[in-house]
Design a protein around this motif. Structure first.
Motif, PDB file in Angstrom:
ATOM      1  N   UNK A 101      32.323  51.044  10.752  1.00  0.00           N
ATOM      2  CA  UNK A 101      31.270  51.956  10.293  1.00  0.00           C
ATOM      3  C   UNK A 101      31.134  53.153  11.235  1.00  0.00           C
ATOM      4  N   UNK A 102      31.281  52.925  12.536  1.00  0.00           N
ATOM      5  CA  UNK A 102      31.160  54.036  13.485  1.00  0.00           C
ATOM      6  C   UNK A 102      32.315  55.020  13.339  1.00  0.00           C
ATOM      7  N   UNK A 103      33.528  54.520  13.122  1.00  0.00           N
ATOM      8  CA  UNK A 103      34.677  55.420  12.987  1.00  0.00           C
ATOM      9  C   UNK A 103      34.524  56.304  11.757  1.00  0.00           C
ATOM     10  N   UNK A 104      33.902  55.776  10.699  1.00  0.00           N
ATOM     11  CA  UNK A 104      33.713  56.565   9.481  1.00  0.00           C
ATOM     12  C   UNK A 104      32.387  57.328   9.480  1.00  0.00           C
TER      13      UNK A 104
ATOM     14  N   UNK B 199      34.307  64.583  17.305  1.00  0.00           N
ATOM     15  CA  UNK B 199      35.711  64.986  17.290  1.00  0.00           C
ATOM     16  C   UNK B 199      35.862  66.486  17.046  1.00  0.00           C
ATOM     17  N   UNK B 200      34.976  67.033  16.218  1.00  0.00           N
ATOM     18  CA  UNK B 200      35.025  68.469  15.971  1.00  0.00           C
ATOM     19  C   UNK B 200      34.702  69.245  17.242  1.00  0.00           C
TER      20      UNK B 200
ATOM     21  N   UNK C  15      42.780  72.241  12.622  1.00  0.00           N
ATOM     22  CA  UNK C  15      44.141  71.746  12.394  1.00  0.00           C
ATOM     23  C   UNK C  15      44.367  71.389  10.927  1.00  0.00           C
ATOM     24  N   UNK C  16      43.379  70.748  10.314  1.00  0.00           N
ATOM     25  CA  UNK C  16      43.567  70.274   8.949  1.00  0.00           C
ATOM     26  C   UNK C  16      43.498  71.392   7.902  1.00  0.00           C
TER      27      UNK C  16
ATOM     28  N   UNK D 249      43.956  59.909  17.750  1.00  0.00           N
ATOM     29  CA  UNK D 249      43.821  58.451  17.818  1.00  0.00           C
ATOM     30  C   UNK D 249      43.242  58.024  19.160  1.00  0.00           C
ATOM     31  N   UNK D 250      43.734  58.614  20.261  1.00  0.00           N
ATOM     32  CA  UNK D 250      43.212  58.279  21.589  1.00  0.00           C
ATOM     33  C   UNK D 250      41.728  58.613  21.713  1.00  0.00           C
ATOM     34  N   UNK D 251      41.333  59.760  21.174  1.00  0.00           N
ATOM     35  CA  UNK D 251      39.924  60.158  21.250  1.00  0.00           C
ATOM     36  C   UNK D 251      39.042  59.217  20.442  1.00  0.00           C
ATOM     37  N   UNK D 252      39.506  58.799  19.275  1.00  0.00           N
ATOM     38  CA  UNK D 252      38.737  57.863  18.448  1.00  0.00           C
ATOM     39  C   UNK D 252      38.581  56.530  19.164  1.00  0.00           C
ATOM     40  N   UNK D 253      39.649  56.035  19.780  1.00  0.00           N
ATOM     41  CA  UNK D 253      39.589  54.760  20.487  1.00  0.00           C
ATOM     42  C   UNK D 253      38.622  54.842  21.675  1.00  0.00           C
TER      43      UNK D 253
END
Length: 488
Positions: free
Chosen positions: A193-196, A204-205, A213-214, A269-273
């Motif tokens: 739930x936190x990742x989403x 992250x922004x 980037x996207x 991915x590293x930042x999310x982890x």
């Protein structure tokens, strides 16, 4: 009547060839089939004549044979005269007029007689299957193979663990506390739930500017994020590019992150982890601190109550100059009991003297005085136990019984405070253990990977799926169309 119908049909056919057909069309099977299909509902007899001509040009055409058979059945019911004239033409390859026209056209250059490759290609592209199936498939294949931007996927695996209390506590206390040392489904759901969540997207922004980037113009318009996307659209796009999978058996969390470059995918991915690890630690510490703070406040109140009870007892003892009022009361009772015993002895001696002496004898008089003194002393001692007297120069007037009652209340309060303190200390220790249980750690099973090859788009899978779907839709549409035509 049949001869007249035949002449009329021939006149209409001649006028149609002059007005609707170009040079060489009368020798082109595909063009004649297309023209006849348009005439099928407006002029069935003329359409039948054109289909017969197409069958002459290509006797193996099953479509022409089916059309002719269908129109034959229809004209037998609606126009039998034309049907009899047309049936003769069905047996012969050409009529006389057709033969003459064919001979004239044969004398023209070969280019006019034989359809060119371009004409055949154009005629084939006009067919429904080409328009509805082939063209969309080719466009989608062009996008997938040439236009679509490559997307790289980085992967990391995580698991939420609790500390092993069996290693730090006594076995009895550890079992009483219920340590498991594992992770539950609520923990994995919390990470997912936190990742989403919007909070993580905003973080992250701020840290990586992920949407720059996207939505970059360097990538294809269909896969990139729109520059005017709202916050909800950005969150939906983020959920498409970041996938969280949870193994219900092992409780391992797999995070898959897509990016247009391998470096960005790994960095994201590293930042999310890292952020998920911070969040899990923060939640555990906050819960532990809140629970422990509540119990510590309760323990402080119990300690304050105990100190107050002790102070009241000390003040009471200093006020009445008594170390132990109960012992003082017991001493007074012993004195009273002793006086009563002495009085009883003196009375016995007095009775003995009276039996041998007169009342005015000195020994009898002396024994009476001693007996009166003992009785008065007994009265005074009993008054000290039951009446208010002045015990000391600095104390107030209060009976020993009242002193004992008040002291008993104070001592009871002290005992309750001591028992409450003992219970509070046990609760405090249990709360510390429970707070220790609340601490959770996010363990990295697999570090974020650096992809070397693009995983998306899956060209073969996407093309196969698209072709299967569009063929199914075309088949359903063809069945519906044929059913409608049959009902008409």
């Amino acid at each position: 009547m049949t001869q007249h119908a035949q002449h009329e049909l021939e006149a209409r056919l001649k006028a149609y060839k002059q007005e609707k057909l170009a040079a060489g069309d009368w020798l082109n099977h595909d063009i004649l089939m297309a023209k006849a299909e348009k005439l099928e509902y407006t002029d069935p007899a003329l359409a039948l004549r054109v289909f017969q001509r197409a069958r002459v040009l290509n006797p193996d055409s099953k479509e022409a044979q089916q059309k002719i058979a269908s129109l034959n059945r229809e004209l037998k019911k609606s126009n039998p005269e034309v049907m009899r004239s047309s049936s003769k033409e069905a047996d012969a390859p050409e009529t006389v007029s057709d033969a003459m026209e064919s001979a004239q056209e044969v004398s023209e250059p070969a280019q006019a007689q034989v359809p060119t490759f371009t004409e055949r290609l154009v005629s084939w592209l006009k067919k429904p299957i080409s328009i509805c199936v082939l063209m969309p498939f080719l466009l989608f294949a062009f996008y997938q193979v040439i236009w679509a931007s490559d997307r790289f996927e980085s992967q990391a695996q995580l698991i939420v663990q609790q500390p092993n209390g069996m290693a730090t506590l006594e076995p009895a206390m550890a079992m009483l506390s219920g340590f498991t040392g594992g992770s539950g489904s609520s923990d994995t759901s919390l990470v997912e739930a936190f990742i989403y969540s919007t909070d993580l997207v905003e973080y992250l922004q701020q840290e990586l500017d992920i949407f720059a980037h996207y939505n970059s113009d360097e990538y294809d318009i269909f896969s990139r994020l729109s520059a005017s996307a709202s916050r909800e659209d950005k969150l939906d796009y983020f959920k498409k590019r970041v996938v969280v999978e949870v193994d219900q058996n092992s409780k391992i969390i797999t995070v898959r992150v897509q990016g247009y470059t391998p470096e960005f995918a790994k960095t994201l991915t590293e930042t999310i982890v890292d952020r998920a690890e911070w969040y899990i630690n923060k939640v555990g510490h906050d819960l532990a601190k809140a629970q422990l703070a509540f119990v510590q406040n309760e323990h402080a109140m119990v300690e304050e109550r105990l100190q107050k009870a002790k102070s009241e007892i000390l003040a009471f003892q200093r006020k009445y100059n008594l170390l132990d009022p109960e012992a003082e009361g017991m001493a007074l009772q012993q004195i009273a009991y002793g006086l009563e015993a002495q009085i009883a002895n003196k009375q016995a001696e007095l009775r003995a003297l009276r039996s041998s002496m007169s009342e005015s004898a000195p020994m009898v008089m002396q024994l009476k005085e001693q007996l009166d003194s003992l009785r008065q002393q007994l009265i005074d001692e009993r008054q000290r136990l039951t009446q208010d007297i002045e015990l000391t120069d600095v104390s107030g007037e209060m009976g020993v019984n009242e002193i004992l009652a008040n002291f008993g209340n104070l001592r009871m309060d002290l005992e309750f405070a001591v028992e409450a303190l003992a219970s509070s200390q046990v609760s405090l220790e249990k709360s510390r253990i429970e707070a220790y249980r609340q601490l959770k750690y996010l363990v990295v099973v697999e570090s974020p990977t650096l992809p070397e090859e693009a995983k998306y788009p899956s060209i073969l899978y996407n093309l196969s799926l698209f072709l299967a779907v569009i063929l199914m839709i075309f088949g359903i549409g063809s069945i519906i169309r044929a059913t409608v035509n049959e009902l008409q």
